[in-house]
Design an enzyme around this catalytic site. Structure first.
Site, PDB file in Angstrom:
ATOM      1  N   CYS A   1      40.693  35.516  53.416  1.00  0.00           N
ATOM      2  CA  CYS A   1      39.340  36.533  52.448  1.00  0.00           C
ATOM      3  C   CYS A   1      38.992  37.062  53.308  1.00  0.00           C
ATOM      4  O   CYS A   1      37.486  37.821  52.459  1.00  0.00           O
ATOM      5  CB  CYS A   1      39.040  35.756  51.552  1.00  0.00           C
ATOM      6  SG  CYS A   1      37.891  34.107  52.184  1.00  0.00           S
TER       7      CYS A   1
ATOM      8  N   ASN B   1      37.529  42.344  45.051  1.00  0.00           N
ATOM      9  CA  ASN B   1      37.851  41.143  44.984  1.00  0.00           C
ATOM     10  C   ASN B   1      39.400  41.037  45.425  1.00  0.00           C
ATOM     11  O   ASN B   1      39.953  41.599  44.978  1.00  0.00           O
ATOM     12  CB  ASN B   1      37.628  40.396  43.901  1.00  0.00           C
ATOM     13  CG  ASN B   1      37.045  38.537  44.031  1.00  0.00           C
ATOM     14  OD1 ASN B   1      38.248  38.005  44.726  1.00  0.00           O
ATOM     15  ND2 ASN B   1      36.693  38.379  43.025  1.00  0.00           N
TER      16      ASN B   1
ATOM     17  N   HIS C   1      34.902  31.349  49.797  1.00  0.00           N
ATOM     18  CA  HIS C   1      35.627  32.992  49.327  1.00  0.00           C
ATOM     19  C   HIS C   1      34.473  34.222  50.092  1.00  0.00           C
ATOM     20  O   HIS C   1      33.513  33.751  49.061  1.00  0.00           O
ATOM     21  CB  HIS C   1      36.172  33.146  48.454  1.00  0.00           C
ATOM     22  CG  HIS C   1      36.894  34.240  48.057  1.00  0.00           C
ATOM     23  ND1 HIS C   1      37.850  34.329  48.892  1.00  0.00           N
ATOM     24  CD2 HIS C   1      36.063  35.245  46.818  1.00  0.00           C
ATOM     25  CE1 HIS C   1      38.391  35.749  47.775  1.00  0.00           C
ATOM     26  NE2 HIS C   1      37.753  35.800  46.595  1.00  0.00           N
TER      27      HIS C   1
END
Length: 247
Positions: A14, A119, A104
């Site tokens: 991520c 995202n 994240h």
């Protein structure tokens, strides 16, 4: 929105997705970030999540992000710091934000005159209205996210040029990755609308995912402003439900 670069979640990358989505290109690889991080191993990454944002491990990982951006002359400023808030800058006048919850990281960026949620846990970019941006950021903070303002000149990209002369509309919000699979799963579990409760025999990770998906479908029939608020809540909650599985 084909011109917008959007890396989707792959494994535990991520941070890479966050940076590449911010810069709008394949600028960083896992090898690059590992080198910057002096080969942080998985055990150290887990301690970051357990220790919280005040831990030494968290600060180390934040430094990795900061060092990676410094190559492009970019810096991070904590959005809710006293110094930044005293400037009383409207969020729509910024260029980009990086948001973090535990492990994240994801990017919110302006391209042309429009804002997009990039995202990596979504199937594509999500258009965010100027009115909704401040509400979205406030909701993320309430749910425990750290938010950083990106300062400096971002590299040029095709999306910036194209969206600088035209605006896009989004007829349908992007789904969470895996939402279609969860809806059509043949494992005998039932995804119930309303309370967002999942029944059936599923493992712990899948149950958390399905709960997040149930939340994502709540309130989609209400007026736009209320739907936006529910979407903000869903996006923040999906981080809590999915981070244990996909950092």
């Amino acid at each position: 929105m084909e011109s917008i670069f959007h890396e989707k979640q792959e494994g535990s990358l991520c941070a890479q997705h966050c940076l590449n989505n911010l810069l709008q290109g394949e600028y960083f690889t896992p090898v690059d970030l590992s080198s910057i991080a002096h080969q942080l191993d998985e055990e150290e990454r887990m301690r970051m999540a357990e220790g919280g944002m005040g831990s030494e491990e968290y600060r180390t990982f934040l430094q990795v992000i900061s060092n990676a951006l410094s190559v492009w002359g970019l810096e991070l400023i904590l959005f809710n710091s006293r110094e930044y808030q005293s400037l009383m800058i409207n969020p729509i006048n910024e260029k980009a934000f990086i948001c973090n919850y535990k492990e994240h990281w994801f990017t919110i960026r302006k391209l042309g005159q429009q804002w997009f949620n990039l995202n990596s846990l979504l199937t594509g970019p999500e258009l965010i209205s100027d009115t909704y941006l401040a509400l979205f950021l406030a909701q993320l903070q309430q749910e425990g996210y750290s938010i950083f303002v990106i300062r400096g000149n971002l590299p040029e990209c095709d999306a910036e040029q194209i969206l600088g002369i035209m605006k896009v509309q989004q007829q349908q919000r992007p789904k969470l990755i895996g939402e279609d699979e969860a809806q059509s799963s043949g494992q005998g579990s039932v995804l119930e609308a309303g309370p967002g409760v999942v029944e059936g025999v599923v493992d712990e990770d899948e149950e958390e995912l399905r709960k997040a998906l149930a939340l994502s479908r709540q309130g989609m029939e209400v007026e736009d402003e209320e739907a936006d608020l529910r979407r903000a809540i869903q996006l923040s909650m999906q981080g809590k439900a999915l981070l244990g599985k996909q950092p």
